[in-house]
Motif scaffolding. Structure first.
Motif, PDB file in Angstrom:
ATOM      1  N   ALA A 200       0.783  -1.113   0.021  1.00 32.10           N
ATOM      2  CA  ALA A 200       0.081  -0.169  -0.027  1.00 32.10           C
ATOM      3  C   ALA A 200       0.916   1.199   0.009  1.00 32.10           C
ATOM      4  O   ALA A 200       2.106   1.252   0.592  1.00 32.10           O
ATOM      5  CB  ALA A 200      -0.830   0.328   1.069  1.00 32.10           C
ATOM      6  N   ASP A 201       0.362   2.544  -0.672  1.00 39.03           N
ATOM      7  CA  ASP A 201       0.914   3.588  -0.672  1.00 39.03           C
ATOM      8  C   ASP A 201       0.791   4.267   0.561  1.00 39.03           C
ATOM      9  O   ASP A 201      -0.396   4.546   0.993  1.00 39.03           O
ATOM     10  CB  ASP A 201       0.962   4.367  -1.908  1.00 39.03           C
ATOM     11  CG  ASP A 201       1.385   3.749  -3.085  1.00 39.03           C
ATOM     12  OD1 ASP A 201       2.236   3.025  -3.152  1.00 39.03           O
ATOM     13  OD2 ASP A 201       0.950   4.173  -4.282  1.00 39.03           O
ATOM     14  N   ILE A 202       1.658   4.898   1.289  1.00 39.41           N
ATOM     15  CA  ILE A 202       1.452   6.079   2.332  1.00 39.41           C
ATOM     16  C   ILE A 202       1.447   7.201   1.969  1.00 39.41           C
ATOM     17  O   ILE A 202       2.662   7.581   1.376  1.00 39.41           O
ATOM     18  CB  ILE A 202       2.322   5.297   3.462  1.00 39.41           C
ATOM     19  CG1 ILE A 202       2.236   3.858   3.904  1.00 39.41           C
ATOM     20  CG2 ILE A 202       2.087   6.421   4.790  1.00 39.41           C
ATOM     21  CD1 ILE A 202       3.100   3.547   4.961  1.00 39.41           C
ATOM     22  N   MET A 203       0.511   8.247   1.952  1.00 36.47           N
ATOM     23  CA  MET A 203       0.676   9.550   1.381  1.00 36.47           C
ATOM     24  C   MET A 203       0.512  10.391   2.624  1.00 36.47           C
ATOM     25  O   MET A 203      -0.194  10.196   3.488  1.00 36.47           O
ATOM     26  CB  MET A 203      -0.521   9.511   0.383  1.00 36.47           C
ATOM     27  CG  MET A 203      -0.859   8.394  -0.372  1.00 36.47           C
ATOM     28  SD  MET A 203       0.201   8.291  -1.843  1.00 36.47           S
ATOM     29  CE  MET A 203      -0.057   9.811  -2.687  1.00 36.47           C
ATOM     30  N   VAL A 204       0.949  11.630   2.197  1.00 37.16           N
ATOM     31  CA  VAL A 204       0.991  12.858   3.498  1.00 37.16           C
ATOM     32  C   VAL A 204       0.708  13.921   2.536  1.00 37.16           C
ATOM     33  O   VAL A 204       1.497  14.310   1.515  1.00 37.16           O
ATOM     34  CB  VAL A 204       2.258  12.923   4.048  1.00 37.16           C
ATOM     35  CG1 VAL A 204       2.085  14.227   4.923  1.00 37.16           C
ATOM     36  CG2 VAL A 204       2.500  11.781   5.002  1.00 37.16           C
ATOM     37  N   ASN A 205      -0.628  14.566   2.845  1.00 36.99           N
ATOM     38  CA  ASN A 205      -1.099  15.725   1.702  1.00 36.99           C
ATOM     39  C   ASN A 205      -0.941  15.244   0.246  1.00 36.99           C
ATOM     40  O   ASN A 205      -0.273  16.223  -0.510  1.00 36.99           O
ATOM     41  CB  ASN A 205      -0.081  16.906   2.116  1.00 36.99           C
ATOM     42  CG  ASN A 205      -0.768  18.275   1.660  1.00 36.99           C
ATOM     43  OD1 ASN A 205      -2.200  18.087   1.405  1.00 36.99           O
ATOM     44  ND2 ASN A 205      -0.142  19.272   1.318  1.00 36.99           N
ATOM     45  N   GLY A 206      -1.440  14.232  -0.181  1.00 32.67           N
ATOM     46  CA  GLY A 206      -1.136  13.728  -1.457  1.00 32.67           C
ATOM     47  C   GLY A 206       0.060  13.438  -2.080  1.00 32.67           C
ATOM     48  O   GLY A 206       0.349  12.861  -3.306  1.00 32.67           O
ATOM     49  N   ARG A 207       1.175  13.372  -1.238  1.00 36.10           N
ATOM     50  CA  ARG A 207       2.518  12.969  -1.744  1.00 36.10           C
ATOM     51  C   ARG A 207       2.866  11.741  -1.198  1.00 36.10           C
ATOM     52  O   ARG A 207       2.535  11.294   0.033  1.00 36.10           O
ATOM     53  CB  ARG A 207       3.489  13.865  -1.364  1.00 36.10           C
ATOM     54  CG  ARG A 207       3.259  15.431  -1.685  1.00 36.10           C
ATOM     55  CD  ARG A 207       4.298  16.362  -1.652  1.00 36.10           C
ATOM     56  NE  ARG A 207       4.172  17.657  -1.971  1.00 36.10           N
ATOM     57  CZ  ARG A 207       4.942  18.492  -2.126  1.00 36.10           C
ATOM     58  NH1 ARG A 207       6.351  18.271  -1.959  1.00 36.10           N
ATOM     59  NH2 ARG A 207       4.800  19.673  -2.815  1.00 36.10           N
ATOM     60  N   LEU A 208       3.457  10.866  -1.838  1.00 35.36           N
ATOM     61  CA  LEU A 208       3.899   9.412  -1.942  1.00 35.36           C
ATOM     62  C   LEU A 208       5.287   9.495  -0.707  1.00 35.36           C
ATOM     63  O   LEU A 208       6.094  10.127  -1.028  1.00 35.36           O
ATOM     64  CB  LEU A 208       3.984   8.577  -2.846  1.00 35.36           C
ATOM     65  CG  LEU A 208       4.755   7.243  -2.698  1.00 35.36           C
ATOM     66  CD1 LEU A 208       3.622   6.433  -1.925  1.00 35.36           C
ATOM     67  CD2 LEU A 208       4.917   6.617  -3.969  1.00 35.36           C
TER      68      LEU A 208
END
Length: 236
Positions: A200-208
């Motif tokens: 799974a991708d972990i995103m912060v404010n839409g950033r990978l």
């Protein structure tokens, strides 16, 4: 380039991103608002605060421009809320501003939402304003104190260390027309662009920023980090 010019250029880039992402029926172009022009004071504005370096208040007045998109699928379900429909456009502006967190959006009259010291842009079609975007910076990047021995980028992040950020685990994505989104019903199955068992991708404010595997922790889902994403896309 002097700070004023930099801020103006950044604001125009943010407005251009907003114009591209507003779900209007025809493409819009962002231009600096002409003196004496602006949204009607009683128009509905979607307002959100961005906490970053710099921090800013964002205002988007586009209810009439997106009315067709909001009602496109009304017969198959409830139309999207205005704040939800315009949030991707606000997120696009934040991507231009840099690292930070976009607060939840709210609506209020444009007359109170657009500050006198905000940079105002018209989102036009054929030279006629269809929507408006305003950006008011609350913290200039130059105001950050440089810490001796610490790179400038890291030093600028010190002001954000106590800010809570929302991390999102993303199993995959798919793209659907607004009509199909509004027609979704319980039991519908969406095919994602990710194979079963993929991290799974972990995103912060839409950033990978990282990837990981889904685990169960005390009957709650969790993510075990397996990879930290390096480079521009994974940089906060």
């Amino acid at each position: 380039m002097n700070p004023t010019a930099t801020l103006t250029d950044t604001a125009l880039a943010a407005a251009t991103a907003v114009a591209r992402l507003v779900p209007a029926t025809t493409p819009l172009t962002a231009v600096p608002a002409r003196p004496g022009t602006g949204p009607a004071p009683t128009a509905t504005a979607v307002v959100a605060s961005f906490v970053g370096s710099p921090s800013a208040d964002l205002v988007l007045v586009a209810e009439e421009a997106v009315a067709g998109a909001l009602l496109a699928g009304a017969e198959g379900g409830a139309p999207l809320a205005l704040a939800d429909a315009l949030r991707p456009a606000l997120e696009g502006a934040c991507a231009v501003l840099g690292a930070g967190v976009l607060d939840s959006a709210r609506t209020e009259p444009a007359g109170t939402a657009v500050a006198d010291d905000a940079l105002l842009f018209a989102l036009e079609r054929d030279g006629v304003a269809q929507a408006w975007f305003a950006l008011r910076v609350r913290a200039e990047p130059s105001a950050v104190v440089q810490v001796p021995g610490v790179p400038a980028q890291r030093a600028s992040m010190h002001v954000l260390y106590d800010v809570e950020m929302t991390l999102t685990a993303e199993l995959g994505r798919t793209r659907l027309p607004v009509r199909q989104v509004l027609e979704l019903t319980p039991g519908a199955v969406l095919e994602l662009d990710r194979a079963a068992g993929s991290p799974a991708d972990i995103m912060v404010n839409g950033r990978l920023v990282a990837r990981g595997e889904v685990v169960v922790v005390d009957e709650d889902y969790g993510i075990r980090i397996t990879e930290i994403v390096a480079g521009e896309q994974g940089t906060l």
